[in-house]
Write an enzyme that holds these catalytic residues in place. Structure first.
Site, PDB file in Angstrom:
ATOM      1  CG  ASP A 225      16.575  51.606  66.599  1.00 22.72           C
ATOM      2  OD1 ASP A 225      16.138  51.734  67.496  1.00 22.72           O
ATOM      3  OD2 ASP A 225      16.463  50.551  65.771  1.00 22.72           O
ATOM      4  CB  ILE A 226      20.404  48.322  64.804  1.00 20.10           C
ATOM      5  CG1 ILE A 226      21.530  47.440  64.158  1.00 20.10           C
ATOM      6  CG2 ILE A 226      19.640  47.331  65.431  1.00 20.10           C
ATOM      7  CD1 ILE A 226      22.312  46.452  64.967  1.00 20.10           C
TER       8      ILE A 226
ATOM      9  CG  ASN B 123       8.037  51.356  73.104  1.00 21.69           C
ATOM     10  OD1 ASN B 123       6.842  51.800  72.742  1.00 21.69           O
ATOM     11  ND2 ASN B 123       9.029  51.086  71.818  1.00 21.69           N
TER      12      ASN B 123
ATOM     13  N   GLY C 201       6.053  47.215  73.767  1.00 18.16           N
ATOM     14  CA  GLY C 201       6.625  47.176  72.854  1.00 18.16           C
ATOM     15  C   GLY C 201       8.094  47.012  73.289  1.00 18.16           C
ATOM     16  CD  GLN C 202      11.568  48.135  78.568  1.00 17.83           C
ATOM     17  OE1 GLN C 202      10.513  48.251  79.227  1.00 17.83           O
ATOM     18  NE2 GLN C 202      12.727  48.534  78.813  1.00 17.83           N
TER      19      GLN C 202
ATOM     20  CG  HIS D  88      15.489  52.495  74.868  1.00 10.84           C
ATOM     21  ND1 HIS D  88      15.455  51.350  75.559  1.00 10.84           N
ATOM     22  CD2 HIS D  88      14.736  52.427  73.689  1.00 10.84           C
ATOM     23  CE1 HIS D  88      14.597  50.668  74.942  1.00 10.84           C
ATOM     24  NE2 HIS D  88      13.996  51.092  73.939  1.00 10.84           N
TER      25      HIS D  88
ATOM     26  CG  HIS E  51      12.354  54.438  70.552  1.00 13.15           C
ATOM     27  ND1 HIS E  51      12.742  53.567  69.543  1.00 13.15           N
ATOM     28  CD2 HIS E  51      11.667  53.720  71.513  1.00 13.15           C
ATOM     29  CE1 HIS E  51      12.655  52.499  70.046  1.00 13.15           C
ATOM     30  NE2 HIS E  51      12.082  52.478  71.166  1.00 13.15           N
TER      31      HIS E  51
END
Ligand code: AMP
Ligand code: ZN
Length: 113
Positions: free
Chosen positions: A31-32, A86, A92-93, A99, A101
């Site tokens: 994750d960035i 999410n 919170g998407q 995807h 997490h």
């Protein structure tokens, strides 16, 4: 492939990412904006906008199987990890390509915020 989708562009090699795992159905990237010392995203190659849009439930087996395999391979099991999906803006998407997490490396509270 959806040209407006950041994850499609990453999976297509158009945008950079740190890949941890890849196969013909799924890829795992870092994750960035990590929310834990280890924060990975398990992403199906097929563009599916959210968890609610999954038509073939066997995809969940691929996603969860990949998450648990990567967790074992990276040595996260002893410390513990959390798997989160999410679905929808209010949950919170922010990226509308499915995807999962995978977070590890710190103490997680319950319930999540
Ligand atoms: P969500 O909010 O559940 O949709 O999660 C989307 C995640 O994608 C967030 O944790 C972002 O930090 C992450 N993200 C967004 N753009 C990128 C990118 N280019 N490379 C890696 N992770 C990204
Ligand atoms: Zn996409």
């Amino acid at each position: 492939m959806n040209g407006d989708c950041v994850f499609c562009r990453i999976l297509d090699g158009e945008l950079p990412a740190h890949f941890v795992y890849k196969d013909e159905k799924v890829a795992v990237i870092r994750d960035i904006n990590p929310q834990a010392p280890t924060h990975l995203l398990v992403i199906p190659r097929e563009h599916i906008s959210s968890a609610d849009q999954v038509e073939d439930p066997s995809l969940w087996s691929v996603l969860m199987g990949t998450a648990t395999k990567v967790a074992r391979d990276l040595g996260l099991v002893e410390d513990g990890y959390r798997v989160v999906v999410n679905c929808g803006d209010r949950a919170g998407q922010t990226v509308h390509h499915l995807h999962v997490h995978l977070l590890s490396g710190r103490f997680f509270q319950w319930p999540p915020g």
